[in-house]
Design a protein around this motif. Structure first.
Motif, PDB file in Angstrom:
ATOM      1  N   GLU A  89      -4.413  35.717  33.872  1.00 35.80           N
ATOM      2  CA  GLU A  89      -4.288  36.996  34.575  1.00 35.80           C
ATOM      3  C   GLU A  89      -4.414  38.127  33.574  1.00 35.80           C
ATOM      4  OE1 GLU A  89      -1.207  37.417  37.754  1.00 35.80           O
ATOM      5  OE2 GLU A  89      -0.504  35.500  36.976  1.00 35.80           O
ATOM      6  N   ALA A  90      -4.937  39.236  34.030  1.00 38.39           N
ATOM      7  CA  ALA A  90      -5.054  40.410  33.173  1.00 38.39           C
ATOM      8  C   ALA A  90      -5.053  41.656  34.037  1.00 38.39           C
ATOM      9  CB  ALA A  90      -6.320  40.345  32.324  1.00 38.39           C
ATOM     10  N   GLY A  91      -4.623  42.757  33.435  1.00 43.64           N
ATOM     11  CA  GLY A  91      -4.622  44.023  34.139  1.00 43.64           C
ATOM     12  C   GLY A  91      -4.534  45.184  33.174  1.00 43.64           C
ATOM     13  N   PHE A  92      -5.040  46.339  33.602  1.00 45.36           N
ATOM     14  CA  PHE A  92      -4.963  47.510  32.735  1.00 45.36           C
ATOM     15  C   PHE A  92      -5.057  48.776  33.582  1.00 45.36           C
ATOM     16  CE2 PHE A  92      -9.334  46.032  32.920  1.00 45.36           C
ATOM     17  CZ  PHE A  92     -10.048  47.167  33.274  1.00 45.36           C
ATOM     18  N   LYS A  93      -4.557  49.857  33.019  1.00 41.79           N
ATOM     19  CA  LYS A  93      -4.588  51.167  33.660  1.00 41.79           C
ATOM     20  C   LYS A  93      -5.635  52.035  32.958  1.00 41.79           C
ATOM     21  CE  LYS A  93      -0.691  53.320  34.617  1.00 41.79           C
ATOM     22  NZ  LYS A  93       0.554  54.115  34.413  1.00 41.79           N
ATOM     23  N   ILE A 125      -2.119  40.689  29.428  1.00 46.86           N
ATOM     24  CA  ILE A 125      -2.950  39.506  29.571  1.00 46.86           C
ATOM     25  C   ILE A 125      -2.018  38.301  29.501  1.00 46.86           C
ATOM     26  CG2 ILE A 125      -3.483  39.402  27.091  1.00 46.86           C
ATOM     27  CD1 ILE A 125      -6.237  38.222  27.942  1.00 46.86           C
ATOM     28  N   LYS A 126      -2.251  37.333  30.368  1.00 45.41           N
ATOM     29  CA  LYS A 126      -1.336  36.194  30.500  1.00 45.41           C
ATOM     30  C   LYS A 126      -2.147  34.914  30.683  1.00 45.41           C
ATOM     31  CE  LYS A 126       1.607  34.081  34.036  1.00 45.41           C
ATOM     32  NZ  LYS A 126       2.149  34.222  35.402  1.00 45.41           N
ATOM     33  N   GLY A 127      -1.686  33.844  30.083  1.00 47.19           N
ATOM     34  CA  GLY A 127      -2.277  32.525  30.285  1.00 47.19           C
ATOM     35  C   GLY A 127      -1.221  31.544  30.747  1.00 47.19           C
ATOM     36  N   LEU A 128      -1.620  30.595  31.576  1.00 49.86           N
ATOM     37  CA  LEU A 128      -0.675  29.616  32.134  1.00 49.86           C
ATOM     38  C   LEU A 128      -1.346  28.253  32.203  1.00 49.86           C
ATOM     39  CD1 LEU A 128       1.951  28.825  33.796  1.00 49.86           C
ATOM     40  CD2 LEU A 128       0.639  29.436  35.835  1.00 49.86           C
ATOM     41  N   VAL A 129      -0.616  27.201  31.814  1.00 50.15           N
ATOM     42  CA  VAL A 129      -1.071  25.833  32.000  1.00 50.15           C
ATOM     43  C   VAL A 129       0.079  25.031  32.596  1.00 50.15           C
ATOM     44  CG1 VAL A 129      -0.470  25.173  29.626  1.00 50.15           C
ATOM     45  CG2 VAL A 129      -2.131  23.817  30.917  1.00 50.15           C
ATOM     46  N   GLU A 130      -0.235  24.191  33.595  1.00 53.61           N
ATOM     47  CA  GLU A 130       0.788  23.385  34.260  1.00 53.61           C
ATOM     48  C   GLU A 130       0.300  21.951  34.415  1.00 53.61           C
ATOM     49  OE1 GLU A 130       3.531  26.183  37.004  1.00 53.61           O
ATOM     50  OE2 GLU A 130       1.656  25.543  37.955  1.00 53.61           O
ATOM     51  N   PHE A 131       1.230  21.022  34.245  1.00 57.85           N
ATOM     52  CA  PHE A 131       0.968  19.605  34.459  1.00 57.85           C
ATOM     53  C   PHE A 131       1.881  19.131  35.577  1.00 57.85           C
ATOM     54  CE2 PHE A 131       0.209  20.540  29.965  1.00 57.85           C
ATOM     55  CZ  PHE A 131      -1.132  20.188  29.864  1.00 57.85           C
ATOM     56  N   ASP A 132       1.278  18.606  36.629  1.00 59.62           N
ATOM     57  CA  ASP A 132       1.990  18.262  37.854  1.00 59.62           C
ATOM     58  C   ASP A 132       1.826  16.771  38.124  1.00 59.62           C
ATOM     59  OD1 ASP A 132       2.714  17.756  40.524  1.00 59.62           O
ATOM     60  OD2 ASP A 132       2.040  19.696  41.234  1.00 59.62           O
ATOM     61  N   TYR A 133       2.957  16.064  38.201  1.00 60.66           N
ATOM     62  CA  TYR A 133       2.916  14.634  38.525  1.00 60.66           C
ATOM     63  C   TYR A 133       3.637  14.411  39.847  1.00 60.66           C
ATOM     64  CZ  TYR A 133       3.442   9.580  38.307  1.00 60.66           C
ATOM     65  OH  TYR A 133       3.393   8.239  38.600  1.00 60.66           O
ATOM     66  N   GLU A 134       2.903  13.888  40.835  1.00 61.60           N
ATOM     67  CA  GLU A 134       3.484  13.628  42.153  1.00 61.60           C
ATOM     68  C   GLU A 134       4.137  12.242  42.122  1.00 61.60           C
ATOM     69  OE1 GLU A 134       2.274  14.072  46.893  1.00 61.60           O
ATOM     70  OE2 GLU A 134       0.711  13.846  45.366  1.00 61.60           O
ATOM     71  N   ILE A 135       5.428  12.195  41.797  1.00 64.67           N
ATOM     72  CA  ILE A 135       6.095  10.904  41.600  1.00 64.67           C
ATOM     73  C   ILE A 135       6.270  10.148  42.913  1.00 64.67           C
ATOM     74  CG2 ILE A 135       7.287  11.560  39.489  1.00 64.67           C
ATOM     75  CD1 ILE A 135       9.765  12.134  41.144  1.00 64.67           C
ATOM     76  N   ALA A 193       1.810  35.553  26.879  1.00 68.08           N
ATOM     77  CA  ALA A 193       1.358  36.869  27.326  1.00 68.08           C
ATOM     78  C   ALA A 193       1.470  37.890  26.212  1.00 68.08           C
ATOM     79  CB  ALA A 193       2.165  37.332  28.535  1.00 68.08           C
ATOM     80  N   ASN A 194       0.635  38.903  26.306  1.00 73.16           N
ATOM     81  CA  ASN A 194       0.798  40.151  25.580  1.00 73.16           C
ATOM     82  C   ASN A 194       0.940  41.269  26.612  1.00 73.16           C
ATOM     83  OD1 ASN A 194       0.773  39.434  22.842  1.00 73.16           O
ATOM     84  ND2 ASN A 194      -1.468  39.247  22.851  1.00 73.16           N
ATOM     85  N   VAL A 195       1.953  42.097  26.426  1.00 67.24           N
ATOM     86  CA  VAL A 195       2.248  43.170  27.376  1.00 67.24           C
ATOM     87  C   VAL A 195       2.530  44.436  26.592  1.00 67.24           C
ATOM     88  CG1 VAL A 195       3.650  43.894  29.340  1.00 67.24           C
ATOM     89  CG2 VAL A 195       3.358  41.448  28.852  1.00 67.24           C
ATOM     90  N   GLY A 196       1.945  45.539  27.000  1.00 70.50           N
ATOM     91  CA  GLY A 196       2.215  46.790  26.308  1.00 70.50           C
ATOM     92  C   GLY A 196       1.331  47.897  26.827  1.00 70.50           C
ATOM     93  N   ASN A 197       1.272  48.985  26.085  1.00 67.94           N
ATOM     94  CA  ASN A 197       0.449  50.127  26.449  1.00 67.94           C
ATOM     95  C   ASN A 197      -0.842  50.123  25.624  1.00 67.94           C
ATOM     96  OD1 ASN A 197       2.309  51.125  28.335  1.00 67.94           O
ATOM     97  ND2 ASN A 197       3.464  52.186  26.719  1.00 67.94           N
ATOM     98  N   LYS A 198      -1.950  50.382  26.310  1.00 68.44           N
ATOM     99  CA  LYS A 198      -3.259  50.508  25.662  1.00 68.44           C
ATOM    100  C   LYS A 198      -3.673  49.236  24.916  1.00 68.44           C
ATOM    101  CE  LYS A 198      -3.292  54.841  26.961  1.00 68.44           C
ATOM    102  NZ  LYS A 198      -4.147  55.268  28.089  1.00 68.44           N
ATOM    103  N   LEU A 199      -3.349  48.067  25.482  1.00 66.66           N
ATOM    104  CA  LEU A 199      -3.693  46.815  24.800  1.00 66.66           C
ATOM    105  C   LEU A 199      -5.193  46.685  24.568  1.00 66.66           C
ATOM    106  CD1 LEU A 199      -1.478  44.042  26.477  1.00 66.66           C
ATOM    107  CD2 LEU A 199      -1.222  45.041  24.213  1.00 66.66           C
ATOM    108  N   TYR A 200      -5.986  47.087  25.548  1.00 66.02           N
ATOM    109  CA  TYR A 200      -7.419  46.833  25.463  1.00 66.02           C
ATOM    110  C   TYR A 200      -8.143  47.882  24.623  1.00 66.02           C
ATOM    111  CZ  TYR A 200      -6.517  43.291  28.933  1.00 66.02           C
ATOM    112  OH  TYR A 200      -6.031  42.190  29.575  1.00 66.02           O
ATOM    113  N   SER A 201      -7.595  49.078  24.533  1.00 62.46           N
ATOM    114  CA  SER A 201      -8.220  50.088  23.681  1.00 62.46           C
ATOM    115  C   SER A 201      -7.857  49.885  22.217  1.00 62.46           C
ATOM    116  CB  SER A 201      -7.811  51.496  24.134  1.00 62.46           C
ATOM    117  OG  SER A 201      -6.406  51.656  24.058  1.00 62.46           O
TER     118      SER A 201
END
Length: 742
Positions: free
Chosen positions: A617-621, A662-672, A685-693
């Motif tokens: 996920e990612a986002g910016f203003k 910007i955020k990354g996620l990984v999941e491992f799912d086992y249906e027992i 994740a990295n979170v803050g102001n003006k990350l992309y600039s």
């Protein structure tokens, strides 16, 4: 005279000349019995091995389904393969693939635990747990090679089946029309499947009227009859342990009594031992099929002798495998309310264009997913020899236009909430739907949706919601307020209220993406009783935000996940862009700005019962730094979070904030076990102001979190417990949730 005697002797000596060879016409009668009817397949294997040619078939219920397919040309071994490849849970429950639902329908279906008809504000009950559409779809596909056959006497083996008239209880013999529809009616087990309407009569399970139609088979010319009986026997009182057992016993009184007269009319009577099984024991299909084979083997000698009295064996029918086909014409019956364009849009049908049976199945599922139709009957009829087909559809529209829906949910942010929904279809237009959710509990909320579904064309919608919660959050939420810089608090209790209204239009892009444009009004009120600041106080609250925002937005969505909460395959994408143009500007800090954000996810199953999910996920203003109340706030666990709140393991709700992330996620799912999941997760994740600039989005992550969870997919929604930990703050969080998120 002497010559005449010699001629008579010669005729007697050569019977092939003096008389026709014996060629017995053999009839096969198959009884109903739900899953126990799979024993018919095992019996048919032995009948084929004995070399018998079946000349007539009659059946009821499951006997009609298997008998109809055998009459259509399938061999016993082909039937065995078909039923081994069939998921009966999906078939019986009418589970519609998630991919067949529109984005609106997905959202609508994934938050209610119970849905009941509510026409004229009176609660009703459905006529069956399932409409039987999936059974019809399967039968229609399997009998496609018979698209131009209306008289069942013209099938490879002449056939008829029995249904019962719901109004009169009369026996109805079905021997013409659509084979798929006929056997679906005969197999419509009361309370499990809804009745089927044929020629104005409402029909249900043939076993109700005549579960073993041996007399009717004899009347059609069968000289010798083989019968396979999979009906229940009466059980002893110590085995009657439940209401269902007692009702089954009572319903068996008549059929068992009738068999006293029917068995003597059967020349070779085969009775498999089906006592260990119930009408829904489809998961024991192998054992049930084998019980039919074992019972038929006991009569193998008689079957072989019977085969010796016939001339010629079973006709081998070549059932063509059709990869692609083209439709030149569509005929429609029964669409009194919904226009032809609406149905075409849902089918995604293009004339004179190659498409597969899978494509047709998806189109039918699209129609079924709307809930606007009780039954969708269809046949593909070949047009002479030009390779084109006519799609002939007979649609039975649902008379239910209003619904009462209920849900229940608990999570750490909104706490306990009960959802009450009223849905009204065809409120103003034939293809519209209006829905009002009211959530009562610790936090009152509502959602209103009005949607005009144009299928493949541009659809129009209106949304309105009120959402609020109270929670202790990081003081960063108010970091832009200079008056509060020196208070010395690490966290505050806030009262967060959101009132949002949208008007939008959306359409399918490349037939799989949902693309929309719209306008939005948003009122935000964010207050706290924690801070005592006379300069910002209104009543007993300190206000951080009390503004109306006006924006234009666009979005692009794609969702092929097979399950919203525990996906094991598929791709997900959701991107949107808001341009905030005006504001009432409570804090006198508004300048035009924009917010862009997006999510992409991929789920796959490298091993059985094991799934892997990867998401980013990612986002910016873009623009003004003045308004921080619409920044991105990360933390907590949840779905359907509003505005720019982003879940993040290891931190409490709204713990991290900034105008970009910007955020990354990984999941491992086992249906027992079935619907029981153990999930290991990690996010960064990295979170803050003006990350992309500044380029800081690309550096090593500042924030990490891990989670170990257990989830159960229940009828009220997912039940989940998660333990999360963040190494950089050396702190853990527990999250518990129950029910669909709303």
């Amino acid at each position: 005279m002497k010559k005449l005697l010699i001629l008579v002797l010669l005729l007697i000596t050569f019977p092939g000349v003096s008389q026709e060879e014996e060629d017995l016409k053999v009839g096969l009668v198959l009884s109903g019995g739900g899953a126990k009817g799979l024993a018919h397949i095992g019996a048919l294997k032995v009948i084929e091995e004995a070399g018998i040619r079946i000349d007539y078939i009659g059946g009821s219920s499951m006997g009609a389904i298997i008998g109809g397919l055998y009459a259509a040309g399938y061999s016993a071994h082909q039937l065995d393969s078909i039923f081994h490849e069939t998921n009966f849970n999906i078939l019986i429950q009418d589970n519609i693939p998630r991919s067949a639902k529109s984005f609106y329908e997905k959202e609508d279906d994934e938050k209610y635990a119970l849905s009941l008809p509510f026409d004229n504000f009176k609660i009703g009950l459905p006529s069956g747990l399932s409409r039987g559409q999936n059974i019809y779809n399967l039968m229609s596909q399997l009998t496609m090679h018979l698209g131009n056959v209306d008289d069942f006497s013209e099938l490879p083996i002449p056939f008829f089946c029995i249904a019962a008239d719901v109004e009169t209880g009369e026996e109805v013999i079905l021997d013409e029309g659509s084979l798929a529809q006929a056997v679906s009616a005969s197999g419509a087990i009361p309370s499990i499947f809804s009745p089927v309407k044929i020629k104005g009569r409402l029909l249900t399970d043939g076993g109700v009227a005549n579960n073993y139609p041996v007399e009717e088979l004899r009347e059609r010319g069968a000289e010798v009859i083989i019968g396979v009986d999979v009906q229940d026997s009466l059980v002893k009182r110590e085995d009657l342990q439940s209401v269902f057992d007692i009702l089954t016993q009572i319903s068996n009184f008549r059929t068992i009594s009738d068999m006293k007269e029917k068995i003597p009319k059967t020349d070779i009577y085969i009775k498999p031992d089906i006592s260990p099984f119930s009408v829904l024991s489809f998961e024991k299909g192998n054992a049930i099929i084998d019980s039919g084979r074992v019972a038929a083997l006991e009569r193998k000698e008689e079957l072989v002798k019977l085969a010796a009295r016939q001339v010629g064996g079973r006709q081998n029918v070549v059932i063509p495998e059709i990869d692609t086909l083209q439709i030149s014409t569509l005929t429609l019956e029964g669409n009194n309310t919904y226009p032809r364009a609406y149905i075409l849009g849902k089918l995604r049908l293009n004339y004179f264009t190659d498409f597969t049976l899978s494509d047709l199945g998806e189109g039918i599922n699209n129609l079924s997913a709307t809930g606007n139709f009780n039954r969708i009957n269809y046949r593909l009829i070949p047009n002479n020899d030009d390779g084109l087909y006519t799609l002939s559809m007979k649609i039975e529209e649902s008379q239910n236009k209003s619904f009462l829906r209920l849900g229940l949910h608990y999570d750490e942010l909104y706490k306990i909430g009960a959802l009450i929904n009223y849905t009204r279809k065809s409120l103003l237009l034939t293809n519209d739907v209006a829905s009002l959710d009211v959530v009562v509990g610790e936090q009152f909320r509502y959602n209103f949706d009005y949607y005009i579904d144009k299928g493949f064309y541009w659809s129009i919608g209106v949304k309105s919601r009120f959402n609020n919660f109270n929670h202790t959050i990081s003081f960063d939420f108010a970091q832009e307020n200079a008056e509060l810089d020196d208070i010395g608090l690490n966290s505050i209790d806030i009262d967060y209220r959101d009132f949002t209204n949208q008007f939008y239009a959306e359409t399918l892009f490349k037939q799989v993406f949902s693309f929309g444009l719209g306008a939005e009004h948003k009122y935000l009120r964010i207050a706290s009783e924690t801070i005592d600041d006379p300069n910002m106080e209104v009543g007993n609250n300190t206000l951080f935000e009390n503004s109306h925002f006006y924006s234009a937005f666009g979005y692009l969505k794609y969702d092929s996940y097979n399950n919203k909460y525990f996906p094991s395959r598929g791709i997900y994408f959701d991107g949107n862009f808001h341009v905030y143009l005006f504001s009432s500007d409570y804090n006198n800090d508004f300048n035009e700005f924009s917010i862009a954000k997006g999510t992409v996810g991929y789920a796959f199953s490298p091993f059985n019962k094991f799934s892997t999910r990867i998401a980013s996920e990612a986002g910016f203003k873009i623009g003004s730094d003045g308004v921080n109340t619409l920044d991105f706030f990360l933390g907590g666990y949840g779905n359907n979070l509003i505005n720019n709140f982003i879940p993040f393991y290891g931190y409490d709700f709204i713990s991290l904030s900034g105008d970009s992330f910007i955020k990354g996620l990984v999941e491992f799912d086992y249906e027992i076990f079935r619907k029981n999941h153990v999930i290991l997760s990690a996010n960064i994740a990295n979170v803050g102001n003006k990350l992309y600039s500044t380029g800081d989005w690309f550096k090593m992550p500042d924030y990490t979190g891990f989670a170990l969870g257990y989830g159960v997919d229940t009828f009220v929604g997912p039940l989940e417990l998660k333990y999360t930990y963040s190494p950089e703050i050396e702190s853990s969080q527990w999250f518990f949730s129950l029910g669909f998120w709303f």
